[in-house]
Design a protein around this motif. Structure first.
Motif, PDB file in Angstrom:
ATOM      1  N   ARG A  75      22.855 -24.694   8.109  1.00 56.70           N
ATOM      2  CA  ARG A  75      22.176 -23.928   9.239  1.00 56.70           C
ATOM      3  C   ARG A  75      21.289 -22.851   8.747  1.00 56.70           C
ATOM      4  NH1 ARG A  75      23.512 -27.855  11.628  1.00 56.70           N
ATOM      5  NH2 ARG A  75      24.806 -28.352  13.220  1.00 56.70           N
ATOM      6  N   ARG A  76      20.126 -22.390   9.291  1.00 60.88           N
ATOM      7  CA  ARG A  76      19.282 -21.529   8.618  1.00 60.88           C
ATOM      8  C   ARG A  76      18.925 -20.330   9.714  1.00 60.88           C
ATOM      9  NH1 ARG A  76      18.567 -23.216   3.480  1.00 60.88           N
ATOM     10  NH2 ARG A  76      18.697 -25.258   3.278  1.00 60.88           N
ATOM     11  N   TRP A  77      18.926 -19.197   9.544  1.00 57.12           N
ATOM     12  CA  TRP A  77      18.371 -18.228  10.430  1.00 57.12           C
ATOM     13  C   TRP A  77      17.150 -17.598   9.706  1.00 57.12           C
ATOM     14  CZ3 TRP A  77      20.541 -17.656  14.682  1.00 57.12           C
ATOM     15  CH2 TRP A  77      21.967 -18.170  14.959  1.00 57.12           C
ATOM     16  N   GLY A  78      16.445 -18.418   9.046  1.00 56.45           N
ATOM     17  CA  GLY A  78      15.043 -17.966   8.822  1.00 56.45           C
ATOM     18  C   GLY A  78      14.513 -18.855   7.779  1.00 56.45           C
ATOM     19  N   ARG A  79      14.170 -18.038   6.625  1.00 56.47           N
ATOM     20  CA  ARG A  79      13.117 -19.040   5.736  1.00 56.47           C
ATOM     21  C   ARG A  79      14.164 -20.026   5.045  1.00 56.47           C
ATOM     22  NH1 ARG A  79       8.128 -18.020   3.804  1.00 56.47           N
ATOM     23  NH2 ARG A  79       8.830 -18.492   1.613  1.00 56.47           N
ATOM     24  N   ARG A  80      13.716 -21.432   4.689  1.00 58.74           N
ATOM     25  CA  ARG A  80      14.843 -22.290   4.053  1.00 58.74           C
ATOM     26  C   ARG A  80      15.223 -21.774   2.796  1.00 58.74           C
ATOM     27  NH1 ARG A  80      15.342 -27.333   5.768  1.00 58.74           N
ATOM     28  NH2 ARG A  80      15.644 -27.958   3.720  1.00 58.74           N
ATOM     29  N   ASP A  81      14.620 -21.376   2.047  1.00 54.49           N
ATOM     30  CA  ASP A  81      15.221 -20.767   0.576  1.00 54.49           C
ATOM     31  C   ASP A  81      15.777 -19.677   0.611  1.00 54.49           C
ATOM     32  OD1 ASP A  81      12.754 -19.092   1.389  1.00 54.49           O
ATOM     33  OD2 ASP A  81      12.201 -19.343  -0.785  1.00 54.49           O
ATOM     34  N   THR A  82      16.055 -18.792   1.756  1.00 58.28           N
ATOM     35  CA  THR A  82      16.869 -17.677   1.596  1.00 58.28           C
ATOM     36  C   THR A  82      17.986 -17.491   2.750  1.00 58.28           C
ATOM     37  OG1 THR A  82      15.227 -16.557   2.904  1.00 58.28           O
ATOM     38  CG2 THR A  82      14.948 -16.494   0.520  1.00 58.28           C
ATOM     39  N   SER A  83      17.706 -18.283   3.573  1.00 55.23           N
ATOM     40  CA  SER A  83      18.719 -17.964   4.872  1.00 55.23           C
ATOM     41  C   SER A  83      19.560 -19.162   5.188  1.00 55.23           C
ATOM     42  CB  SER A  83      17.862 -17.824   6.050  1.00 55.23           C
ATOM     43  OG  SER A  83      16.857 -16.649   5.875  1.00 55.23           O
ATOM     44  N   LEU A  84      20.327 -19.858   4.134  1.00 58.70           N
ATOM     45  CA  LEU A  84      21.190 -20.908   4.361  1.00 58.70           C
ATOM     46  C   LEU A  84      22.708 -20.368   4.646  1.00 58.70           C
ATOM     47  CD1 LEU A  84      22.213 -23.720   3.967  1.00 58.70           C
ATOM     48  CD2 LEU A  84      22.854 -22.906   1.735  1.00 58.70           C
ATOM     49  N   CYS A  85      23.480 -20.720   5.648  1.00 53.71           N
ATOM     50  CA  CYS A  85      24.871 -20.471   5.898  1.00 53.71           C
ATOM     51  C   CYS A  85      25.354 -21.938   6.243  1.00 53.71           C
ATOM     52  CB  CYS A  85      25.042 -19.698   7.139  1.00 53.71           C
ATOM     53  SG  CYS A  85      24.724 -19.956   8.693  1.00 53.71           S
ATOM     54  N   TRP A  86      26.796 -21.936   6.412  1.00 54.67           N
ATOM     55  CA  TRP A  86      27.260 -23.150   6.624  1.00 54.67           C
ATOM     56  C   TRP A  86      27.865 -22.798   8.051  1.00 54.67           C
ATOM     57  CZ3 TRP A  86      25.956 -26.798   3.600  1.00 54.67           C
ATOM     58  CH2 TRP A  86      26.137 -26.722   1.965  1.00 54.67           C
ATOM     59  N   GLU A  87      27.953 -24.062   8.665  1.00 57.75           N
ATOM     60  CA  GLU A  87      28.445 -24.332  10.076  1.00 57.75           C
ATOM     61  C   GLU A  87      29.616 -25.240   9.893  1.00 57.75           C
ATOM     62  OE1 GLU A  87      26.477 -24.046  13.764  1.00 57.75           O
ATOM     63  OE2 GLU A  87      27.479 -25.574  14.526  1.00 57.75           O
ATOM     64  N   ILE A  88      30.974 -24.849  10.135  1.00 57.78           N
ATOM     65  CA  ILE A  88      32.083 -25.818  10.158  1.00 57.78           C
ATOM     66  C   ILE A  88      32.687 -26.549  11.316  1.00 57.78           C
ATOM     67  CG2 ILE A  88      32.957 -24.385   7.823  1.00 57.78           C
ATOM     68  CD1 ILE A  88      35.002 -23.120   9.575  1.00 57.78           C
ATOM     69  N   ALA A  89      33.203 -27.339  11.341  1.00 58.40           N
ATOM     70  CA  ALA A  89      33.881 -28.050  12.238  1.00 58.40           C
ATOM     71  C   ALA A  89      35.118 -29.005  11.850  1.00 58.40           C
ATOM     72  CB  ALA A  89      32.943 -29.077  12.907  1.00 58.40           C
ATOM     73  N   VAL A  90      35.827 -29.031  12.466  1.00 61.72           N
ATOM     74  CA  VAL A  90      37.300 -29.898  12.335  1.00 61.72           C
ATOM     75  C   VAL A  90      37.465 -31.038  13.387  1.00 61.72           C
ATOM     76  CG1 VAL A  90      38.717 -28.166  13.506  1.00 61.72           C
ATOM     77  CG2 VAL A  90      39.668 -29.449  11.654  1.00 61.72           C
ATOM     78  N   GLY A  91      37.910 -32.093  13.055  1.00 58.67           N
ATOM     79  CA  GLY A  91      38.404 -33.106  14.037  1.00 58.67           C
ATOM     80  C   GLY A  91      39.742 -33.796  13.399  1.00 58.67           C
TER      81      GLY A  91
END
Length: 177
Positions: free
Chosen positions: A76-92
């Protein structure tokens, strides 16, 4: 409580088990049932990259060596592709393994894994406001509620709000169990 929880790479047999378990509303739960979906892309990603090192990733969850479910992390990104990466997690979790605290433990281990092996500063998760089990789980791990993402998810013939939670690197104790 089950003994040894571990995360490991997904196998073709795991995908077969997930297909069998999650291709119905009762198997997937009403919060994760989006209708019948093809799993060809998952199988191709497994063969190409082991469902690792991409924009969408997956590990199997085992307890005492027995497959209990999966955890996923997505770019997931909250801005520019090269500087704003975070991870979104899920479980099943497979239906027989729910309600035992495994989801909390598995997501905690995934957060530990991501903060140990990637440079992200933020891990986030979303869930339905009525999914009290997942809300409790995220809070136990140390996630903080950031707000409501209105009408963000189409499921069951209507739009649903989602709650957005996050945890930052310095808020997570890498040594805790």
């Amino acid at each position: 409580m089950p003994d040894h929880l571990a995360l490991r790479p997904v196998t073709e047999a795991d995908l077969d088990a997930f297909d069998a378990a999650f291709q119905s509303e009762s198997g997937a739960t009403s919060y994760q049932w989006f209708g019948f979906t093809p799993t060809v892309a998952l199988r191709e990603a497994l063969r190409a990259r082991g469902l690792l090192a991409g924009a969408d990733n997956m590990l199997a969850v085992t307890v005492d060596g027995e497959l209990t479910g999966r955890v996923e992390w997505l770019e997931r990104r909250w801005g520019r592709r090269d500087t704003s990466l975070c991870w979104e997690i899920a479980v099943g979790l497979l239906p027989d393994w729910r309600g035992r605290g495994i989801g909390t433990r598995a997501q905690r281990e995934l957060v530990r894994y991501l903060f140990t092996h990637t440079r992200v500063e933020r891990v986030q998760a979303t869930t339905d406001p009525e999914n009290t089990a997942e809300i409790r789980c995220l809070e136990k791990i140390g996630f903080r509620l950031e707000g409501v993402v209105r009408r963000a998810q189409w499921r069951g013939g209507r739009w649903h709000d989602q709650l957005l939670f996050s945890i930052l690197r310095d808020e997570f104790d890498l040594t805790s169990g």
